[in-house]
Design a protein around this motif. Structure first.
Motif, PDB file in Angstrom:
ATOM      1  N   THR A 113      49.122  33.753  42.297  1.00  0.00           N
ATOM      2  CA  THR A 113      46.950  33.305  42.906  1.00  0.00           C
ATOM      3  C   THR A 113      46.980  33.318  44.256  1.00  0.00           C
ATOM      4  N   ARG A 114      47.512  32.982  45.146  1.00  0.00           N
ATOM      5  CA  ARG A 114      47.914  34.010  46.634  1.00  0.00           C
ATOM      6  C   ARG A 114      47.837  34.564  46.900  1.00  0.00           C
ATOM      7  N   ALA A 115      48.800  35.475  46.125  1.00  0.00           N
ATOM      8  CA  ALA A 115      49.028  37.616  46.598  1.00  0.00           C
ATOM      9  C   ALA A 115      48.466  37.792  46.156  1.00  0.00           C
ATOM     10  N   LYS A 116      47.345  37.493  45.291  1.00  0.00           N
ATOM     11  CA  LYS A 116      45.771  37.354  44.660  1.00  0.00           C
ATOM     12  C   LYS A 116      44.483  37.531  45.258  1.00  0.00           C
ATOM     13  N   TRP A 117      44.596  36.334  46.945  1.00  0.00           N
ATOM     14  CA  TRP A 117      43.584  35.872  47.430  1.00  0.00           C
ATOM     15  C   TRP A 117      43.494  36.703  48.078  1.00  0.00           C
ATOM     16  N   ILE A 118      44.962  37.076  48.698  1.00  0.00           N
ATOM     17  CA  ILE A 118      45.121  37.873  49.833  1.00  0.00           C
ATOM     18  C   ILE A 118      44.364  39.404  49.545  1.00  0.00           C
ATOM     19  N   ASN A 119      45.438  39.689  48.377  1.00  0.00           N
ATOM     20  CA  ASN A 119      44.445  41.268  47.562  1.00  0.00           C
ATOM     21  C   ASN A 119      42.666  41.156  48.252  1.00  0.00           C
ATOM     22  N   GLY A 120      42.340  40.207  47.504  1.00  0.00           N
ATOM     23  CA  GLY A 120      41.046  40.196  47.124  1.00  0.00           C
ATOM     24  C   GLY A 120      40.270  40.458  48.314  1.00  0.00           C
ATOM     25  N   HIS A 121      40.608  39.711  49.200  1.00  0.00           N
ATOM     26  CA  HIS A 121      40.072  39.829  51.022  1.00  0.00           C
ATOM     27  C   HIS A 121      40.277  41.023  51.153  1.00  0.00           C
ATOM     28  N   PHE A 122      41.399  41.745  50.767  1.00  0.00           N
ATOM     29  CA  PHE A 122      41.784  43.339  51.847  1.00  0.00           C
ATOM     30  C   PHE A 122      40.451  44.676  50.518  1.00  0.00           C
ATOM     31  N   ILE A 123      40.736  43.849  49.759  1.00  0.00           N
ATOM     32  CA  ILE A 123      39.235  44.278  48.705  1.00  0.00           C
ATOM     33  C   ILE A 123      38.668  44.419  49.244  1.00  0.00           C
ATOM     34  N   ARG A 124      37.820  43.918  49.674  1.00  0.00           N
ATOM     35  CA  ARG A 124      36.085  43.078  50.265  1.00  0.00           C
ATOM     36  C   ARG A 124      35.742  43.524  51.720  1.00  0.00           C
ATOM     37  N   GLU A 125      37.509  44.009  52.684  1.00  0.00           N
ATOM     38  CA  GLU A 125      37.258  44.969  53.728  1.00  0.00           C
ATOM     39  C   GLU A 125      37.216  45.526  53.970  1.00  0.00           C
ATOM     40  N   GLU A 126      37.624  46.204  52.734  1.00  0.00           N
ATOM     41  CA  GLU A 126      38.373  48.055  52.511  1.00  0.00           C
ATOM     42  C   GLU A 126      37.191  48.714  52.734  1.00  0.00           C
ATOM     43  N   SER A 127      36.950  50.110  53.398  1.00  0.00           N
ATOM     44  CA  SER A 127      36.480  51.464  53.381  1.00  0.00           C
ATOM     45  C   SER A 127      35.345  51.494  51.938  1.00  0.00           C
ATOM     46  N   ILE A 128      34.617  51.560  51.099  1.00  0.00           N
ATOM     47  CA  ILE A 128      34.242  51.735  50.058  1.00  0.00           C
ATOM     48  C   ILE A 128      34.803  52.729  49.735  1.00  0.00           C
ATOM     49  N   ASP A 129      35.434  53.636  50.332  1.00  0.00           N
ATOM     50  CA  ASP A 129      35.350  55.288  50.006  1.00  0.00           C
ATOM     51  C   ASP A 129      36.536  55.324  49.590  1.00  0.00           C
ATOM     52  N   ARG A 130      37.719  54.281  49.908  1.00  0.00           N
ATOM     53  CA  ARG A 130      38.793  53.840  49.434  1.00  0.00           C
ATOM     54  C   ARG A 130      39.320  53.562  48.464  1.00  0.00           C
ATOM     55  N   ILE A 131      38.636  51.994  47.997  1.00  0.00           N
ATOM     56  CA  ILE A 131      38.491  51.404  47.022  1.00  0.00           C
ATOM     57  C   ILE A 131      38.076  52.232  45.547  1.00  0.00           C
ATOM     58  N   THR A 132      36.813  52.932  45.757  1.00  0.00           N
ATOM     59  CA  THR A 132      36.472  53.565  44.704  1.00  0.00           C
ATOM     60  C   THR A 132      37.103  54.576  44.355  1.00  0.00           C
ATOM     61  N   GLU A 133      37.692  55.092  45.083  1.00  0.00           N
ATOM     62  CA  GLU A 133      39.202  56.569  44.683  1.00  0.00           C
ATOM     63  C   GLU A 133      39.711  55.464  44.301  1.00  0.00           C
ATOM     64  N   LEU A 134      40.887  54.140  44.660  1.00  0.00           N
ATOM     65  CA  LEU A 134      41.657  53.766  43.609  1.00  0.00           C
ATOM     66  C   LEU A 134      41.172  53.440  42.454  1.00  0.00           C
ATOM     67  N   SER A 135      40.015  52.598  42.400  1.00  0.00           N
ATOM     68  CA  SER A 135      39.417  52.256  41.414  1.00  0.00           C
ATOM     69  C   SER A 135      39.140  53.402  39.596  1.00  0.00           C
ATOM     70  N   ILE A 136      39.015  54.391  40.590  1.00  0.00           N
ATOM     71  CA  ILE A 136      38.814  55.487  39.479  1.00  0.00           C
ATOM     72  C   ILE A 136      40.322  55.257  38.548  1.00  0.00           C
ATOM     73  N   PRO A 137      41.168  55.752  38.513  1.00  0.00           N
ATOM     74  CA  PRO A 137      42.302  55.806  37.691  1.00  0.00           C
ATOM     75  C   PRO A 137      42.323  54.697  36.425  1.00  0.00           C
TER      76      PRO A 137
END
Length: 482
Positions: free
Chosen positions: A315-339
RNA sequence: GCCCUCAUCGUCUAGGGGUCUAGGACACUGGCCUUUCACGCCGGCGACCGGGGUUCAAAUCCCCGUGAGGGCGCCA
């Protein structure tokens, strides 16, 4: 020069415990401007594979860990795979035999196993000694070994004395005299045992600091004795606590996802996993919970490591992950989500490619509510699902007003020049002014009409990304003739 | 059986003799913000394993107990 190493056994995926150890070593090396060495401990030939080795390397790289010396990049203290160092171990075992610190054992592995069991059953410590093996060392056996081409195992003559070392995390650790008996350093197949190979390699590779899991604390005793037998300098040791599962037992496969590969597939960002893992046994001097890799390198120190075991809390790992997903550039998040999007059947790769601009906005609209990348397609469905809105029930005045307002909105939409979020907000506000329906009711009705859901991304995003035609069609259907 | 290690909210942890009526974060929960959810912000709940010492003073040092983990393999 600080020299540290990470020495995995290539017997499967890289697990979170190993990854954390690697991370600590990496941070330590980088912090002090030292070298990070990767060594493959593949002497367990039955379980080691090249495929596993590659998987471990890939996981390490994915986490952002790079090495200065290793099996793939080489280095002046190679080779870096233990199976390629067999002759070195033999040579050093020979040296020990020459000084009397080691000796040949003519008992078979099976016989030693029996010996072990007998001692245990008699309530004694299963410690071997040269004396105990003497009965097996007969001329007949020597002949027999020779005939069959079998080599005797080599055992280390463990001095019966007190040993101690200063652990960077746990402080001084003492081993009482006679805690251990003699032990094998070279197996009859010519392969070294773990404790022997480790010391020879660390010695020859000039490792100055060893950060490893505390399941090795007891092994340190054997290693100390071997260093001593070679009159070699003893490196600094730091034993990091074990990672436990939610039930307080040592983390294993039965606890679910435990390999780095698992977390990668679950949609974790490497830097988020690094952050989480680092915090399982270490803390930032300012008490930070979210930090970049360079922040961790800058502030890493062994003093801030914790000696008690930590439970892996996803749960804690996910919370941290959520943080990074919100902070990262949208280009990268989109790139990662495509697969994941392709996998869910929402789009094909080429569709994603040609609608990249739209996709980025769509991903951006849902990233706030997501903890892992893999959750993105589910949230994105509102933009893809066909919705057949039912006619709004206008039996009461309130609903009627809302329906009228929606209808007005579509009429205004038709004449819109620019289709962008700002214009859409203005238009909605304008429509609301005309007959002033219940605001809250209006918005939730609009959401229901457009998406058939009660929750989701912001309405402006939905209107904008769905596009004028779909929005108008759906409202028309819901508002009916009036 | 022998040896080693560990013990602070449910979880990750800070704190290492007085500043501790024990701090932060996740989770949970109340509220605010907002068109909903989420994000964010403000609050709440919630812990020094037990027993003995040492000390004017112990979460902190020592001993014992208990619990947990590891080692005693021709596994790593």
């Amino acid at each position: 020069m600080i020299r540290v190493r990470f020495a995995p056994s290539p017997t499967g995926f890289l697990h979170v415990g190993g990854a954390r150890t690697a991370l600590y070593n990496y941070f330590y090396a980088k912090h002090y401007g030292g070298k990070f060495i990767l060594r493959i401990e593949d002497t367990d030939i039955a379980r080691s594979t090249r495929e596993s080795e590659q998987m471990v390397l890939d996981s390490l790289l994915w986490l952002g860990i790079t090495w200065d010396e290793g099996p793939d990049v080489g280095g002046q203290y190679g080779p870096y795979r233990q199976t390629e160092r067999i002759n070195i171990y033999k040579e050093y075992a020979k040296k020990l035999m020459d000084t009397g610190a080691a000796y040949e054992v003519y008992a078979s592995a099976e016989e030693i196993k029996v010996l072990h069991e007998n001692l245990m059953n008699a309530g004694k410590a299963p410690h071997y000694s040269k004396e105990m093996f003497k009965v097996y060392d007969t001329p007949e056996r020597r002949d027999d070994f020779e005939k069959k081409g079998i080599k005797p195992a080599i055992f280390f003559n463990m001095p019966r004395k007190e040993y101690s070392f200063n652990d960077g995390i746990k402080g001084e650790i003492k081993f009482k005299k006679g805690s251990l008996g003699d032990f094998a350093i070279l197996r009859s197949n010519g392969f070294p045992t773990y404790n022997f190979a480790v010391v020879i390699d660390d010695m020859l590779m000039k490792i100055t600091d060893i950060i490893r899991g505390d399941d090795h604390v007891s092994n340190t005793l054997k290693q100390l004795a071997i260093y001593e037998a070679f009159d070699a300098e003893i490196p600094n040791f730091a034993h990091a606590s074990t990672i436990l599962g939610p039930d307080g037992k040592k983390l294993s496969k039965r606890h679910g996802a435990t390999s780095i590969e698992d977390f990668k597939m679950k949609g974790f960002l490497p830097e988020a996993l690094d952050n989480f893992l680092a915090l399982l046994g270490w803390s930032h001097p300012e008490g930070k919970d979210i930090m970049s890799i360079s922040d961790m390198i800058d502030n890493f120190s062994i003093d801030r490591m914790n000696s008690s075991p930590a439970i892996f809390d996803e749960t804690r790992a996910k919370w941290i992950n959520g943080h990074f997903i919100r902070e990262e550039s949208i280009d990268r998040i989109t790139e990662l989500s495509i697969p994941y999007i392709v996998d869910s059947g929402l789009m094909t790769y080429s569709q994603a490619e040609s609608n990249l601009k739209w996709l980025k906005k769509a991903v951006d609209s849902v990233r706030k509510g997501v903890l892992t990348i893999s959750e993105i397609p589910e949230k994105l469905k509102v933009y893809f699902d066909e919705v057949e809105p039912s006619l709004i029930d206008c039996s009461d005045e309130k609903s009627r007003e809302i329906a009228v307002c929606l209808k007005n909105m579509t009429e205004m939409m038709e004449n819109m020049d620019a289709w962008n979020p700002k214009e859409i907000i203005d238009l909605v506000k304008k429509a609301l002014k005309v007959n002033k329906p219940d605001r809250k009711g209006f918005y939730s009705c609009l959401r229901k009409v457009l998406t058939d859901q009660d929750e989701g991304p912001e309405l402006v995003d939905i209107i904008f990304l769905l596009g004028r035609t779909k929005v108008m069609n759906r409202i028309d259907k819901a508002a009916g003739k009036l």
